[in-house]
Scaffold this motif. Sequence first.
Motif, PDB file in Angstrom:
ATOM      1  N   CYS A 187      33.484  39.279  45.405  1.00  0.00           N
ATOM      2  CA  CYS A 187      34.616  38.681  44.701  1.00  0.00           C
ATOM      3  C   CYS A 187      34.420  38.824  43.194  1.00  0.00           C
ATOM      4  O   CYS A 187      33.393  38.383  42.659  1.00  0.00           O
ATOM      5  N   THR A 189      36.057  37.364  40.827  1.00  0.00           N
ATOM      6  CA  THR A 189      36.309  36.112  40.104  1.00  0.00           C
ATOM      7  C   THR A 189      35.027  35.301  39.930  1.00  0.00           C
ATOM      8  O   THR A 189      34.720  34.803  38.851  1.00  0.00           O
ATOM      9  N   ASP A 212      39.832  32.389  45.011  1.00  0.00           N
ATOM     10  CA  ASP A 212      40.169  33.719  45.512  1.00  0.00           C
ATOM     11  C   ASP A 212      39.433  34.064  46.801  1.00  0.00           C
ATOM     12  O   ASP A 212      39.998  34.670  47.712  1.00  0.00           O
ATOM     13  N   CYS A 213      38.138  33.666  46.886  1.00  0.00           N
ATOM     14  CA  CYS A 213      37.371  34.010  48.090  1.00  0.00           C
ATOM     15  C   CYS A 213      37.089  32.802  48.972  1.00  0.00           C
ATOM     16  O   CYS A 213      36.377  32.911  49.980  1.00  0.00           O
ATOM     17  N   ILE A 219      35.410  39.166  49.407  1.00  0.00           N
ATOM     18  CA  ILE A 219      36.844  39.295  49.641  1.00  0.00           C
ATOM     19  C   ILE A 219      37.095  40.447  50.604  1.00  0.00           C
ATOM     20  O   ILE A 219      36.548  41.546  50.430  1.00  0.00           O
TER      21      ILE A 219
END
Length: 391
Positions: A187, A189, A212-213, A219
């Motif tokens: 990820c 982020t 996000d993950c 991810i």
Amino acid sequence: MSTKDFIEKDYYKVLGVPKDATEAEIKKAYRKLAREFHPDANKGNAKAEERFKEISEANDVLGDPKKRKEYDEARALFGNGGFRPGPGAGGGSFNFDLGDLFGGAQGGGGGGGFGGGLGDVFGGLFNRGGPGTTRTQPRRGQDIESEVTLSFIEAIEGATVPLRMSSQAPCKACSGTGDTNGTPRVCPTCVGTGQVARGSGGGFSLTDPCPDCKGRGLIAEHPCEVCKGSGRAQSSRTMQVRIPAGVSDGQRIRLRGKGAPGERGGPAGDLYVVVHVKDHPVFGRKGDNLTVTVPVTFAEAALGGEVRVPTLGGPAVTLKLPPGTPNGRTMRARGKGAVRKDGTHGDLLVTVEVSVPTELSGKARDALEAYREATAGEDPRAELFQAAKGA
């Protein structure tokens, strides 16, 4: 789970117990709700499955004395306005009034510096430290609780029984990667840590799972349709479990490493099995001793003799009945009871019950009439009345 979510969730309300509930009350409430909302009993019911997860999460915190203490302290500290949204911040941002929180310890909070970070305050509670700590480390699997019903003989001798269990496990469709191609990427982020830091003012910051993950650190470019990219899915399995000899009704057995599989190479949780034992038509149980009631005739009780007594799963034993044995007397057959933890056996407690015939032959009646005449001057109740008068 974010810090805010953890503190704002009322786990006592989830389990329907008061805040001063005992461990036994929490355990009882969890078992009742878990049986009601278990996925096996509510196939295809998404709401029941979500409720089951919520119940399990609450039990994971309140069922552990250490986690419960930390949870109660955090709720007491931030549950009444001390943990509040900051001006202009998003819905998940919070500010701390450090003067209110630590003023007493610093003599007013004006000049003294606070030596610890909020990661120290919440490290144990949220299973993580400060921003430099990663959540993608190996993680222990959840504990699972199940129940089994045994026959009386199985409980005494031990038995191997099949148990069907449901728990979160690596998704079989994607081998736990969350990606249909089996190659998720790190990820960008959170750079694989699974966490993101956010400022709360005053130079302090909190960490939350990466949005996000979802805290995985990875991810999926092509999310698995079964687990939706999480890498974990509900799994059912049947396990052959050995129940040791000598277990009693209501006993809770812990089987290490037989619970839900761990994440990212972490160890499996434990399996707790609550044993229920069916009654036996002949034998009972008192601790490590078995009990049995044996009928004898009046002549055997009065004159004495030898009485054959059944045992559980073994040959009968013969006990000597002394002359004048009263009704209800208990004798002991050593080593014929339940198995103890050290491998030895308890005893068989034999209670004598004088049997009174409902029908008599002519010869038997004549014999009893002759006995009554021979004992006409005796009154077995004389001492009873004497004691009653003197009381």
